[in-house]
Design a protein around this motif. Sequence first.
Motif, PDB file in Angstrom:
ATOM      1  N   ALA A 396      26.601 -57.229  20.636  1.00 37.33           N
ATOM      2  CA  ALA A 396      25.131 -57.129  20.673  1.00 37.33           C
ATOM      3  C   ALA A 396      24.712 -55.676  20.871  1.00 37.33           C
ATOM      4  CB  ALA A 396      24.572 -57.996  21.796  1.00 37.33           C
ATOM      5  N   GLY A 397      23.817 -55.208  20.021  1.00 42.19           N
ATOM      6  CA  GLY A 397      23.326 -53.840  20.111  1.00 42.19           C
ATOM      7  C   GLY A 397      24.175 -52.827  19.385  1.00 42.19           C
ATOM      8  N   SER A 398      25.260 -53.279  18.739  1.00 42.94           N
ATOM      9  CA  SER A 398      26.165 -52.350  18.042  1.00 42.94           C
ATOM     10  C   SER A 398      25.948 -52.411  16.536  1.00 42.94           C
ATOM     11  CB  SER A 398      27.634 -52.706  18.337  1.00 42.94           C
ATOM     12  OG  SER A 398      27.908 -52.641  19.711  1.00 42.94           O
ATOM     13  N   MET A 399      26.193 -51.271  15.860  1.00 42.37           N
ATOM     14  CA  MET A 399      26.218 -51.276  14.405  1.00 42.37           C
ATOM     15  C   MET A 399      27.552 -51.873  13.957  1.00 42.37           C
ATOM     16  SD  MET A 399      24.284 -47.793  13.139  1.00 42.37           S
ATOM     17  CE  MET A 399      25.256 -46.656  14.122  1.00 42.37           C
ATOM     18  N   ILE A 400      27.531 -52.518  12.792  1.00 44.31           N
ATOM     19  CA  ILE A 400      28.730 -53.214  12.322  1.00 44.31           C
ATOM     20  C   ILE A 400      29.915 -52.272  12.221  1.00 44.31           C
ATOM     21  CG2 ILE A 400      29.744 -54.381  10.311  1.00 44.31           C
ATOM     22  CD1 ILE A 400      27.086 -55.786   9.875  1.00 44.31           C
ATOM     23  N   ARG A 401      29.689 -51.041  11.770  1.00 45.53           N
ATOM     24  CA  ARG A 401      30.819 -50.112  11.605  1.00 45.53           C
ATOM     25  C   ARG A 401      31.434 -49.699  12.938  1.00 45.53           C
ATOM     26  NH1 ARG A 401      26.886 -46.003   9.094  1.00 45.53           N
ATOM     27  NH2 ARG A 401      25.851 -45.043  10.880  1.00 45.53           N
ATOM     28  N   ASP A 402      30.688 -49.894  14.043  1.00 44.65           N
ATOM     29  CA  ASP A 402      31.195 -49.502  15.359  1.00 44.65           C
ATOM     30  C   ASP A 402      31.860 -50.649  16.106  1.00 44.65           C
ATOM     31  OD1 ASP A 402      30.218 -46.930  14.959  1.00 44.65           O
ATOM     32  OD2 ASP A 402      28.252 -47.410  15.844  1.00 44.65           O
ATOM     33  N   ILE A 403      31.796 -51.859  15.551  1.00 47.95           N
ATOM     34  CA  ILE A 403      32.399 -53.015  16.219  1.00 47.95           C
ATOM     35  C   ILE A 403      33.904 -53.002  15.976  1.00 47.95           C
ATOM     36  CG2 ILE A 403      32.454 -55.538  16.347  1.00 47.95           C
ATOM     37  CD1 ILE A 403      29.541 -55.526  15.379  1.00 47.95           C
ATOM     38  N   ASP A 404      34.662 -53.269  17.022  1.00 52.30           N
ATOM     39  CA  ASP A 404      36.124 -53.187  16.957  1.00 52.30           C
ATOM     40  C   ASP A 404      36.723 -54.469  16.370  1.00 52.30           C
ATOM     41  OD1 ASP A 404      38.694 -52.249  17.281  1.00 52.30           O
ATOM     42  OD2 ASP A 404      38.836 -52.914  19.376  1.00 52.30           O
ATOM     43  N   VAL A 409      39.069 -58.447   9.028  1.00 52.30           N
ATOM     44  CA  VAL A 409      37.932 -59.288   9.390  1.00 52.30           C
ATOM     45  C   VAL A 409      36.698 -58.755   8.678  1.00 52.30           C
ATOM     46  CG1 VAL A 409      36.380 -59.964  11.274  1.00 52.30           C
ATOM     47  CG2 VAL A 409      38.857 -60.022  11.610  1.00 52.30           C
ATOM     48  N   LEU A 410      35.969 -59.635   7.988  1.00 52.60           N
ATOM     49  CA  LEU A 410      34.795 -59.216   7.224  1.00 52.60           C
ATOM     50  C   LEU A 410      33.568 -60.021   7.631  1.00 52.60           C
ATOM     51  CD1 LEU A 410      36.275 -58.886   3.604  1.00 52.60           C
ATOM     52  CD2 LEU A 410      35.760 -57.053   5.208  1.00 52.60           C
ATOM     53  N   VAL A 411      32.412 -59.371   7.637  1.00 48.19           N
ATOM     54  CA  VAL A 411      31.140 -60.035   7.902  1.00 48.19           C
ATOM     55  C   VAL A 411      30.523 -60.434   6.566  1.00 48.19           C
ATOM     56  CG1 VAL A 411      28.852 -59.840   8.945  1.00 48.19           C
ATOM     57  CG2 VAL A 411      30.811 -58.692  10.009  1.00 48.19           C
ATOM     58  N   SER A 442      45.373 -65.308  12.551  1.00 50.98           N
ATOM     59  CA  SER A 442      45.907 -64.496  13.652  1.00 50.98           C
ATOM     60  C   SER A 442      44.826 -63.668  14.338  1.00 50.98           C
ATOM     61  CB  SER A 442      47.006 -63.569  13.126  1.00 50.98           C
ATOM     62  OG  SER A 442      46.502 -62.748  12.069  1.00 50.98           O
ATOM     63  N   ASP A 443      43.657 -63.520  13.692  1.00 53.71           N
ATOM     64  CA  ASP A 443      42.585 -62.682  14.248  1.00 53.71           C
ATOM     65  C   ASP A 443      41.450 -63.494  14.876  1.00 53.71           C
ATOM     66  OD1 ASP A 443      43.823 -60.300  13.397  1.00 53.71           O
ATOM     67  OD2 ASP A 443      42.962 -60.517  11.393  1.00 53.71           O
ATOM     68  N   VAL A 444      41.529 -64.817  14.774  1.00 52.25           N
ATOM     69  CA  VAL A 444      40.415 -65.654  15.246  1.00 52.25           C
ATOM     70  C   VAL A 444      40.167 -65.470  16.737  1.00 52.25           C
ATOM     71  CG1 VAL A 444      39.699 -68.042  15.664  1.00 52.25           C
ATOM     72  CG2 VAL A 444      40.571 -67.379  13.417  1.00 52.25           C
ATOM     73  N   LEU A 451      32.671 -62.271  20.393  1.00 55.36           N
ATOM     74  CA  LEU A 451      31.419 -63.022  20.329  1.00 55.36           C
ATOM     75  C   LEU A 451      31.012 -63.647  21.656  1.00 55.36           C
ATOM     76  CD1 LEU A 451      31.958 -64.860  16.928  1.00 55.36           C
ATOM     77  CD2 LEU A 451      30.384 -62.981  17.379  1.00 55.36           C
ATOM     78  N   GLN A 452      31.883 -63.619  22.649  1.00 49.69           N
ATOM     79  CA  GLN A 452      31.580 -64.302  23.887  1.00 49.69           C
ATOM     80  C   GLN A 452      31.999 -63.455  25.086  1.00 49.69           C
ATOM     81  OE1 GLN A 452      34.108 -67.499  25.037  1.00 49.69           O
ATOM     82  NE2 GLN A 452      35.767 -66.060  25.219  1.00 49.69           N
TER      83      GLN A 452
END
Length: 458
Positions: A396-404, A409-411, A442-444, A451-452
């Motif tokens: 929350a509050g992050s740009m997609i490119r900055d999310i680890d 994994v694709l949005v 393996s990434d789920v 997300l939580q």
Amino acid sequence: MKVIICGAGQVGWQIARHLSGENNDVTVVDNNADLVRRATDTLDVQGLHGFASYPDVLERAGARDADMIIAATHSDEVNMVTCQVAHSVFAISRKIARLRSQSYLDAIYSDLYRRDHMPIDVVISPEKEVAEAALQRLAVPAAFDTEKFMDGKAQLMGLRLDEDCPVVNTPLRQLSDLFSTLRVVVLAVRRGGHLFAPEAGDQLFVGDECYVFAPNEDIPRTLEVFGKQVHKQERVVILGGGNVGLAVAKALEAKGRGLRAKVIERDRRIAEHAADALERTIVLNGDALDRTILHEAGIARADAVLAVTDDDKTNLLAAVRAKSEGCPFAIALINDPTLVPLLEPIGVDAYINPRATTVSSILRHIRHGRVRGVYSIGDAEAEVIEAQVMSTSSVAGSMIRDIDFPEGVLVGAVQKGEKILKPTGAMRIDEGDVVVIFAMASDVERVQQLLQVSVDFF
């Protein structure tokens, strides 16, 4: 999380595979010792041979401190009693049961599952899930696989690329430039039997099976870009009048709008039951492999054939026979995943995997965080997850490119209010947004962690 899975068949095994791979404490219970042995030999789970509904068996399975029980045996009654015992004796807080019989699923009897009656928190109906999957395949006949997301406003589609596909040999980055207003994202590609998340510089080739995500408004244009024609499915022949075939026929009747269906059922008793339950659908008693009965059903004038008998090989052969008699589009119900590679060579256009639909439905209710939808791709190789972003989530509050996000994994889309947007690296994810994410199996777990912040079943 400590989970007891009752039933070590294909559905139970797949759920155990998902959950044990995410470092949950999983125990599998089944009265078939061979199935228990298969689970313990191939998965990181504990196994117990015994009847799942017996209190002493559940006690030995660790029910005293279990967080959840999933009753997925082949018997509705065993599943129901198992949940009752789990509630009354062991106070297990979360109980999921797979029920097949339509009588148990009738809405007028829904009070049966109240906590002071038969305490089941979530009822999963394989037939209902499969019927819905069949309707989705019919709605998008160009796709070999489909699933709805975002309250039905967007879809995941599996598209097989043919020689006349306009976008073959084109880097995905260039596709985004060419069709900048099209909100479509290629989430995954299967090539040579291998499933992977593509990168911006990757090209698509003839024979690739692509999983693409798009809002409903963009689906016609998306299909056109990928070389697929849109055909209306107004005349459908359903092979098999059991629970699944009957559910599909009823749904087609409810839709109306000129849709016409005919059902072919070999068993006279089942055919008579279907005929009594349907109002405008013609039910024929006969063998779906018989050319005479197919001609009587008007197979050459049908837009699609849906083979949903309880036998995989019959479905395959009947679908092929129907196409040879002039039907342009065939969908087959396939339980055995090893048969799926045979579909394209023999000309079957799409398939429904009942176990995958059931597994996806169960996963939707056991994922952590504000997970609203889950779809399992292939043989549990990957998942497409729809989730609402909580204020306490690290994204929350992050740009997609900055999310680890893990590599691969694709949005697929971001919904802000009523708007569904195509994701970009500079897009900020805010509290309340709904995101659709593709992740390899393996990434789920890592995606769930992003997300939580705390264990929350919804």
